[in-house]
Write a protein that holds these residues in place. Structure first.
Motif, short mmCIF file in Angstrom:
data_model
loop_
_atom_site.label_atom_id
_atom_site.label_comp_id
_atom_site.label_asym_id
_atom_site.label_seq_id
_atom_site.Cartn_x
_atom_site.Cartn_y
_atom_site.Cartn_z
N ALA A 91 0.83 -1.20 0.00
CA ALA A 91 0.00 0.00 0.00
C ALA A 91 0.87 1.25 0.00
N GLU A 92 0.43 2.24 -0.75
CA GLU A 92 1.16 3.50 -0.82
C GLU A 92 0.88 4.31 0.44
N LEU A 93 1.94 4.80 1.07
CA LEU A 93 1.82 5.55 2.30
C LEU A 93 2.08 7.04 2.05
N ALA A 94 1.52 7.87 2.94
CA ALA A 94 1.74 9.31 2.82
C ALA A 94 3.23 9.64 2.85
N THR A 95 3.97 8.97 3.71
CA THR A 95 5.41 9.25 3.84
C THR A 95 6.21 8.75 2.65
N ASP A 96 5.58 7.94 1.79
CA ASP A 96 6.26 7.49 0.57
C ASP A 96 6.27 8.58 -0.49
N VAL A 97 5.27 9.46 -0.45
CA VAL A 97 5.08 10.40 -1.56
C VAL A 97 5.23 11.87 -1.16
N VAL A 98 5.29 12.16 0.13
CA VAL A 98 5.51 13.53 0.60
C VAL A 98 6.53 13.50 1.72
N THR A 99 7.59 14.28 1.57
CA THR A 99 8.61 14.42 2.61
C THR A 99 8.82 15.90 2.89
N TRP A 100 9.42 16.18 4.02
CA TRP A 100 9.67 17.58 4.36
C TRP A 100 10.98 17.70 5.12
N GLU A 101 11.56 18.90 5.02
CA GLU A 101 12.86 19.16 5.64
C GLU A 101 12.96 20.64 5.97
N VAL A 102 13.48 20.95 7.15
CA VAL A 102 13.76 22.34 7.51
C VAL A 102 15.13 22.67 6.93
N VAL A 103 15.16 23.50 5.90
CA VAL A 103 16.41 23.75 5.17
C VAL A 103 17.20 24.92 5.73
N ARG A 104 16.53 25.75 6.49
CA ARG A 104 17.17 26.85 7.19
C ARG A 104 16.21 27.29 8.28
N PRO A 105 16.67 28.04 9.29
CA PRO A 105 15.77 28.40 10.38
C PRO A 105 14.49 29.06 9.87
N ALA A 135 3.25 11.63 -12.14
CA ALA A 135 2.94 13.05 -12.36
C ALA A 135 2.38 13.75 -11.12
N ASN A 136 2.59 13.18 -9.94
CA ASN A 136 2.04 13.77 -8.71
C ASN A 136 0.52 13.92 -8.76
N ALA A 137 -0.18 12.90 -9.25
CA ALA A 137 -1.64 12.91 -9.14
C ALA A 137 -2.02 12.96 -7.67
N LEU A 138 -3.04 13.75 -7.37
CA LEU A 138 -3.39 14.02 -5.98
C LEU A 138 -4.28 12.92 -5.41
N GLY A 139 -3.68 11.75 -5.23
CA GLY A 139 -4.37 10.65 -4.58
C GLY A 139 -4.39 10.84 -3.08
N ILE A 140 -5.09 9.95 -2.40
CA ILE A 140 -5.24 10.07 -0.95
C ILE A 140 -3.90 10.10 -0.22
N PRO A 141 -2.91 9.25 -0.57
CA PRO A 141 -1.63 9.31 0.15
C PRO A 141 -0.95 10.67 0.04
N LEU A 142 -1.02 11.29 -1.16
CA LEU A 142 -0.38 12.60 -1.31
C LEU A 142 -1.12 13.66 -0.51
N LEU A 143 -2.44 13.62 -0.52
CA LEU A 143 -3.21 14.58 0.27
C LEU A 143 -2.94 14.40 1.76
N ASP A 144 -2.88 13.14 2.20
CA ASP A 144 -2.55 12.88 3.60
C ASP A 144 -1.14 13.37 3.92
N GLY A 145 -0.23 13.22 2.96
CA GLY A 145 1.14 13.68 3.17
C GLY A 145 1.22 15.19 3.34
N LEU A 146 0.44 15.93 2.56
CA LEU A 146 0.42 17.38 2.71
C LEU A 146 -0.12 17.78 4.07
N GLN A 147 -1.15 17.08 4.54
CA GLN A 147 -1.68 17.35 5.88
C GLN A 147 -0.63 17.04 6.95
#
Length: 261
Positions: free
Chosen positions: A3-17, A29-41
């Motif tokens: 199963a595709e997980l949110a953390t598989d398709v959306v990551t985040w990093e603090v690149v500077r303070p 193509a970054n289709a906005l499926g449920i995992p990607l929407l959950d990842g943004l949340q």
């Protein structure tokens, strides 16, 4: 099949303070499926939990695409009830970004179509590259933009241009997007460099004041002048009573750099 997980398709990093970069990476193509929407949340959760994020930059790891819109394959498998639920999730992600406790920047250097363009419009600012193209092709499949697109686009470009883009389903090239105000900053160079440079411009000012400015300007579009002016007054008074105005005023008087949180 895993199963595709949110953390598989959306990551985040603090690149500077104070600046977080959120990367969408859901091929092809970054289709906005449920995992990607959950990842943004989840990325918004992380930014708010951190407590010191002033700017979130949303980007794509996929060459040629920012986000291609709703997951059409998913739409083909659902009924009216689940269609409503899916649309609600798309709207919730966009509304969360728009009303967040930080400034958001969409770094677009490829196709931003349908829900992808709606996501970009939900951000506070859009930085566009030379390869960026924008479109709302929903009428081609018998729908309309349903995640805030029909409301946000006229506020950015006006009624006539909004109807032109929505009813023709055409793609708007980078130069036109900058000309009509769909994009706030455009660059022929590296889009992320331009987006981070814009983020740096926000770094020295008071975030509560910046958010109050956003709320006041938004009121100018949503309310009659007298009511919008009331919002402006309330926002300014709130900054003086509860925000960082006291620190800013004292720093100005004592000729020092303000120590904003």
């Amino acid at each position: 099949m895993t199963a595709e997980l949110a953390t598989d398709v959306v990551t985040w990093e603090v690149v500077r303070p104070g600046t977080m970069v959120v990367t969408m990476d859901r091929g092809p193509a970054n289709a906005l499926g449920i995992p990607l929407l959950d990842g943004l949340q989840a990325a918004c959760d992380a930014a708010e939990t951190a407590g010191d994020i002033k700017v979130m930059v949303i980007r794509s790891a996929i060459d040629g695409f920012f986000a291609a819109g709703a997951d059409i394959k998913h739409l083909g498998t659902i009924n009216a009830e689940s269609f409503t639920a899916y649309g609600n999730q798309m709207r919730a992600a966009n509304d969360r970004i728009e009303s967040a406790s930080f400034i958001s920047i969409a770094a677009v250097d490829g196709l931003a179509l349908g829900g992808g363009m709606e996501l970009a419009m939900a951000c506070t600012f859009r930085v566009g590259g030379a390869k960026a193209r924008y479109g709302l092709p929903e009428v081609n499949i018998g729908l309309i933009p349903g995640a805030g697109g029909t409301q946000r686009l006229p506020r950015l470009v006006g009624r006539g241009k909004a109807l032109d883009i929505i009813l023709t389903a055409r793609q708007v090239p980078a130069a036109e997007a900058a000309e009509i105000g769909l994009v706030d900053r455009s660059t022929d160079g590296d889009v992320m460099e331009a987006a981070l440079a814009l983020a740096d411009e926000f770094a020295g000012a008071s975030l509560p004041a910046q958010l109050a400015g956003i709320r006041s300007v938004d009121a100018a579009y949503d309310l009659p002048f007298s009511e919008g002016a009331r919002v402006e007054l309330e926002q300014e008074q709130g900054l003086f009573e509860h925000g960082e105005a006291a620190e800013g005023i004292d720093a100005f008087i004592t000729k020092r750099k303000p120590d904003f949180a």
